[in-house]
Design a protein around this motif. Structure first.
Motif, PDB file in Angstrom:
ATOM      1  N   HIS A 107       0.708  -1.473  -0.152  1.00  0.00           N
ATOM      2  CA  HIS A 107       0.168  -0.007   0.147  1.00  0.00           C
ATOM      3  C   HIS A 107       0.933   1.021   0.003  1.00  0.00           C
ATOM      4  CE1 HIS A 107      -3.791   2.427   1.238  1.00  0.00           C
ATOM      5  NE2 HIS A 107      -4.020   2.211   0.233  1.00  0.00           N
ATOM      6  N   ASP A 137      -6.953   0.622   1.577  1.00  0.00           N
ATOM      7  CA  ASP A 137      -7.447   3.001   1.414  1.00  0.00           C
ATOM      8  C   ASP A 137      -7.933   2.791   3.454  1.00  0.00           C
ATOM      9  OD1 ASP A 137      -6.027   3.023  -0.816  1.00  0.00           O
ATOM     10  OD2 ASP A 137      -8.599   3.776  -1.517  1.00  0.00           O
ATOM     11  N   THR A 143      -8.298  -1.380  -3.822  1.00  0.00           N
ATOM     12  CA  THR A 143      -8.834  -0.491  -3.077  1.00  0.00           C
ATOM     13  C   THR A 143      -9.893  -0.269  -1.746  1.00  0.00           C
ATOM     14  OG1 THR A 143     -10.106   0.562  -5.139  1.00  0.00           O
ATOM     15  CG2 THR A 143     -10.927   1.296  -3.800  1.00  0.00           C
TER      16      THR A 143
END
Length: 505
Positions: free
Chosen positions: A27, A310, A307
């Motif tokens: 990430h 996050d 996604t």
């Protein structure tokens, strides 16, 4: 409740490496985390200056890299030299640009002032690749890889002392997972080659609190390794992101040393207790959120598996639960200082890290302040103290039901450099303050103490951009007389420093 302190009774000296940290190519930990070229807050080499300053403040002693699961399919040779070719990271299913590699990592460690600790690829890699990495880092000019380092602009060897063979290779989620028998042989051959390149390296090997795994490992190479590596994330929410609340998080503190006890027992039984120490080189209260990636059925779209990562960076999630748990873990390491010589909070930046970066600055989460309090206050000698009439509390477990535990977690240390006694007192009780009285055995001359407390306004206190509610108050100096009672607020971490209680001469 009374804490009995005898400066003549010691457990041992803790190694500063128990306050270590970890960083992985996951990430925003590397890219957009510690390495952010083009950002006005970065230096000319692309490193975030605010992150470096924050890491220096907590005196990070050692930084483990590059993984983590990432390393089990990472080939270090792709990430050195002027020509960097992107590769597909099969651990996390993203493209890895390879712009941050060995040379950048060493440069970052030097800017922070910490020891490098490199974890090698024991998944798709082999013994020769691992030993070539040692050659690149540690040989003066012998062999092609030392010469390659020199040609890349780094004449002097990096002298990387600490190396880990593999990461969680016992786990079915890990690329290149091994059986116990396979692991013992691979570690033996890898250690053999790495030590022939540089006999001064200290080696660790991936392990867990399992009898068969460790016996196979230690019978094969107990004479070649210095460390045994174990990991834990107590709130295992990798797939769900279903955070334990304050009480549920505190319930986990009943099991902080479970793995230590088991591994230490195996080392003792095999006669290795004076040779091999435990490196708890990946730990945090909460597992990282990465759904549909370590499962048999993979996510098909980025909305399924990419996604959602996050959500690891929601700062409101890192509350006093994380701070109190972290303090209890560090207390456990101090109490077990004769066998635990290293621990690495995972990670240091972003995801579940103690530092959060954004384009305009950083946020210091509640856990950062625990490291600040411990690293910059506690002494190096851990005293063998005990508490009379320890109060008990009941808290809810995440699995249902309730569990009893001590309301407080306390360690006492001696700072021989300053001649001070420092008490770290954690009040786990979510609601009630508790009073602590000290009983001194032996010489005692202090008439004052200072206390600094991290507690926030409630158990859910957190820090975010333009929101600070979980940071220590300023140290308060208080007159002390025998029998003085010290109040420890609910859900708090307290550092109590008694100046000059012993004669330094």
């Amino acid at each position: 409740m009374k804490l009995n302190i005898d400066t003549r009774r010691t457990i041992g000296k803790r190694d500063k490496m128990i306050y270590g940290h970890f960083i992985e190519h996951f990430h925003r930990q590397i890219y957009g985390g510690i390495f952010d070229p083009g950002n006005p807050l970065s230096d000319r080499d692309g490193f975030r200056l605010d992150v470096i300053e924050a890491m220096r403040k907590i005196k990070v002693p050692i930084l483990r890299w590059p993984g983590g699961c990432f390393v089990s399919a990472h080939h270090w040779k792709d990430a050195v030299g002027p020509e960097r070719k992107p590769s597909f990271d099969k651990a996390w299913r993203v493209e890895e640009p390879n712009t941050f590699g060995t040379d950048e990592y060493i440069a970052f460690c030097r800017k922070v002032g910490c020891e490098p600790y490199i974890c090698t690829n024991a998944g798709t890699g082999n013994a020769e690749e691992m030993s070539d990495w040692v050659e690149y880092c540690n040989l003066s000019n012998e062999g092609p890889y030392a010469k390659q380092r020199i040609s890349n602009g780094h004449r002097d060897p990096y002298k990387v002392r600490y190396w880990s063979i593999g990461n969680e290779n016992y786990g079915g989620w890990e690329i290149g997972a091994k059986s116990a028998e396979e692991w013992g042989r691979l570690v033996t051959e890898s250690a053999k080659m790495m030590l022939r390149v540089d006999p001064q390296t200290e080696l660790s090997a991936a392990a867990l609190a399992d009898l068969d795994w460790n016996i196979n490992l230690l019978r094969n190479c107990g004479d070649r390794i210095n460390w045994i590596s174990i990991h834990d994330y107590w709130d295992a929410i990798h797939q769900t992101n279903d955070y334990a609340d304050y009480e549920q998080s505190i319930a986990y503190t009943n099991h902080l040393d479970d793995k230590i006890v088991k591994v230490q027992g195996i080392l003792n039984a095999m006669g290795l207790q004076n040779k091999i120490r435990i490196a708890f080189d990946e730990w945090n209260l909460r597992g990282w959120y990465h759904p549909n990636i370590h499962t048999v059925k993979q996510g098909l779209t980025t909305a399924d598996y990419l996604t959602p990562r996050d959500l690891n960076d929601e700062n409101c999630r890192y509350t006093m639960a994380d701070a109190v748990f972290t303090a209890c873990f560090l207390n456990m390491c101090n109490r077990n200082c004769t066998v635990v010589g290293m621990a690495n909070f995972a990670p240091v930046v972003n995801t579940r890290g103690c530092i959060f970066t954004h384009k305009d600055g950083i946020v210091l989460r509640s856990t950062y302040h625990v490291f600040d309090l411990y690293v910059n206050n506690l002494g190096e000698t851990v005293l063998d103290t005990y508490v009379e009439n320890m109060p008990q509390i009941q808290v809810r477990e995440k699995t249902g039901g309730t569990v009893g535990m001590d309301a407080l977690d306390i360690i006492t240390t001696l700072d021989t450099h300053e001649g001070c006694i420092v008490v770290a007192a954690v009040n786990k009780d979510p609601h009630r303050a508790w009073d602590l009285e000290l009983e001194w055995v032996g010489p005692f001359v202090s008439s004052v103490y200072t206390i600094q407390t991290l507690m926030g306004t409630g158990t859910e206190s957190y820090n975010d951009i333009n929101h600070v509610d979980a940071e220590p108050g300023k140290p308060v100096t208080v007159n002390y007389n025998p029998g003085t009672v010290i109040s420890l607020p609910a859900h708090s971490v307290n550092i109590i420093r008694f100046a000059n209680p012993v004669n330094k001469n």
